[in-house]
Design a protein around this motif. Structure first.
Motif, PDB file in Angstrom:
ATOM      1  N   LYS A  65       0.839  -1.198   0.000  1.00  0.00           N
ATOM      2  CA  LYS A  65       0.000   0.000   0.000  1.00  0.00           C
ATOM      3  C   LYS A  65       0.879   1.255   0.000  1.00  0.00           C
ATOM      4  O   LYS A  65       0.628   2.206  -0.747  1.00  0.00           O
ATOM      5  CB  LYS A  65      -0.920  -0.006   1.223  1.00  0.00           C
ATOM      6  N   ARG A  68       2.358   2.190  -3.260  1.00  0.00           N
ATOM      7  CA  ARG A  68       1.436   2.666  -4.284  1.00  0.00           C
ATOM      8  C   ARG A  68       1.261   4.179  -4.251  1.00  0.00           C
ATOM      9  O   ARG A  68       1.028   4.794  -5.288  1.00  0.00           O
ATOM     10  CB  ARG A  68       0.070   1.977  -4.134  1.00  0.00           C
ATOM     11  N   PHE A  69       1.321   4.774  -3.050  1.00  0.00           N
ATOM     12  CA  PHE A  69       1.071   6.221  -3.017  1.00  0.00           C
ATOM     13  C   PHE A  69       2.217   7.066  -2.468  1.00  0.00           C
ATOM     14  O   PHE A  69       2.253   8.275  -2.686  1.00  0.00           O
ATOM     15  CB  PHE A  69      -0.211   6.546  -2.242  1.00  0.00           C
ATOM     16  N   ARG A  72       4.037   9.658  -4.577  1.00  0.00           N
ATOM     17  CA  ARG A  72       3.255  10.849  -4.930  1.00  0.00           C
ATOM     18  C   ARG A  72       3.304  11.905  -3.834  1.00  0.00           C
ATOM     19  O   ARG A  72       2.956  13.066  -4.074  1.00  0.00           O
ATOM     20  CB  ARG A  72       1.805  10.455  -5.217  1.00  0.00           C
ATOM     21  N   LEU A 179      -4.120  12.846   3.538  1.00  0.00           N
ATOM     22  CA  LEU A 179      -4.049  11.610   2.755  1.00  0.00           C
ATOM     23  C   LEU A 179      -5.148  10.706   3.296  1.00  0.00           C
ATOM     24  O   LEU A 179      -5.074  10.226   4.433  1.00  0.00           O
ATOM     25  CB  LEU A 179      -2.672  10.965   2.895  1.00  0.00           C
ATOM     26  N   GLU A 181      -7.325   7.290   2.863  1.00  0.00           N
ATOM     27  CA  GLU A 181      -7.386   5.969   2.242  1.00  0.00           C
ATOM     28  C   GLU A 181      -8.553   5.222   2.870  1.00  0.00           C
ATOM     29  O   GLU A 181      -8.660   5.125   4.097  1.00  0.00           O
ATOM     30  CB  GLU A 181      -6.068   5.225   2.474  1.00  0.00           C
ATOM     31  N   LEU A 229      -4.846   9.193  -5.944  1.00  0.00           N
ATOM     32  CA  LEU A 229      -3.512   8.606  -6.041  1.00  0.00           C
ATOM     33  C   LEU A 229      -3.548   7.145  -6.460  1.00  0.00           C
ATOM     34  O   LEU A 229      -2.649   6.677  -7.154  1.00  0.00           O
ATOM     35  CB  LEU A 229      -2.784   8.725  -4.701  1.00  0.00           C
ATOM     36  N   ASP A 230      -4.588   6.428  -6.013  1.00  0.00           N
ATOM     37  CA  ASP A 230      -4.617   4.995  -6.310  1.00  0.00           C
ATOM     38  C   ASP A 230      -5.995   4.428  -6.019  1.00  0.00           C
ATOM     39  O   ASP A 230      -6.684   4.880  -5.101  1.00  0.00           O
ATOM     40  CB  ASP A 230      -3.582   4.251  -5.453  1.00  0.00           C
ATOM     41  N   ALA A 273      -6.977   5.837  -2.446  1.00  0.00           N
ATOM     42  CA  ALA A 273      -6.156   6.807  -1.711  1.00  0.00           C
ATOM     43  C   ALA A 273      -6.249   8.143  -2.430  1.00  0.00           C
ATOM     44  O   ALA A 273      -6.019   8.219  -3.652  1.00  0.00           O
ATOM     45  CB  ALA A 273      -4.704   6.332  -1.638  1.00  0.00           C
TER      46      ALA A 273
END
Length: 278
Positions: A65, A68-69, A72, A179, A181, A229-230, A273
């Motif tokens: 996880k 993945r972000f 960014r 952020l 998620e 973001l994802d 996210a």
């Protein structure tokens, strides 16, 4: 916690992994003692950790996880960060590895506090990250202390999701970022899912919005510059049973005939996210 020794590792790596020390730094007897102490306070939900050669394989491959972000987010140097629902602190360590000046985590579960404090002792006791046993609704209102707040896996556990977003806004500095998620509903399944009793065997899932609805909630709460973001469907390679979490896990919560459905017949867990500015 009292019986866990405070060690001084020769090296720590939170940038590429969550590693404290190496196997060469401990004799086998001490390594066995530490592993026994860590196993005594399972389940370990977030990980993995490498602790003086001990591979702590938690239920969640949280590194997947993060990877993945995290790119960014960029360099976190100079940033003060709040991690809401931080669990055992895995992500806080990774934030330090990405340059964060200081990180505060909050989580009301005593077991996670003890797990984090054990990690602190293994790291020499001097981590610039701290965990307080608080829930998000216990945050003092209108105390803008943080440049960046993380809320991961929390929103769907709140009866009033907009109230949660407002709580976070209250502790962000002007122009601070969130952020977020959380679980999301596929767009072709409607605007919002309100489970009847359980979702993937979880009792306290109150509402799962579509991505469009979630973005709308952020806008209603006053956030701007919202960036996706994802979006990923959770796999059994990312969340699974291990010797460090030997209870039921994702495979037990999915329809055995169709991994795209939960055992209750709902769409399988899918997580988004997003990054937003206050």
């Amino acid at each position: 916690l009292d019986t866990m020794p405070t060690l001084q590792p020769a090296s720590i790596d939170f940038a590429c992994e969550a590693r404290i020390g190496t196997a060469a730094e401990l004799d086998p007897q001490l390594q066995e003692k530490i592993q026994s102490l860590l196993l005594a306070i399972k389940p370990w939900r977030k990980g993995p950790f490498s602790l003086y050669g001990i591979g702590l394989d938690a239920e969640w491959r949280s590194d997947l996880k993060w990877n993945r972000f995290a790119p960014r987010l960029g360099d976190l140097r100079g940033r003060s960060i709040l991690d809401i629902g931080c669990g055992n602190g895995y992500y806080m360590l990774r934030m330090l590895g990405q340059g964060a000046d200081r990180v505060l985590g909050i989580d009301p579960t005593p077991r996670y506090l003890i797990q984090f404090e054990m990690l602190r002792k293994l790291a020499g006791g001097s981590l610039n990250a701290f965990l307080l046993p608080l829930a998000a609704e216990q945050l003092p209102p209108r105390t803008p202390l943080f440049d960046l707040a993380f809320s991961m896996g929390v929103l769907y556990h709140r009866r009033e999701p907009l109230a949660h977003l407002a709580e976070i806004a209250g502790v962000l500095q002007p122009d601070g970022q969130l952020l977020l998620e959380t679980l999301v509903l596929p767009e072709d399944q409607g605007d919002i899912l309100v489970p009847r009793e359980r979702y993937a065997q979880m009792r306290n899932v109150w509402a799962i919005p579509s991505l469009t609805t979630l973005t709308g909630w952020l806008g209603q709460a006053g956030y701007r510059d919202i960036e996706l973001l994802d979006v990923s469907q959770t796999s059994t390679a990312e969340q699974r049973r291990t010797p460090w979490m030997d209870f039921q896990s994702l495979a037990d919560f999915l329809d055995p005939a169709d991994a795209n459905l939960t055992v209750e017949g709902y769409p399988a867990p899918r997580r988004a996210a997003l990054l937003a500015r206050w």
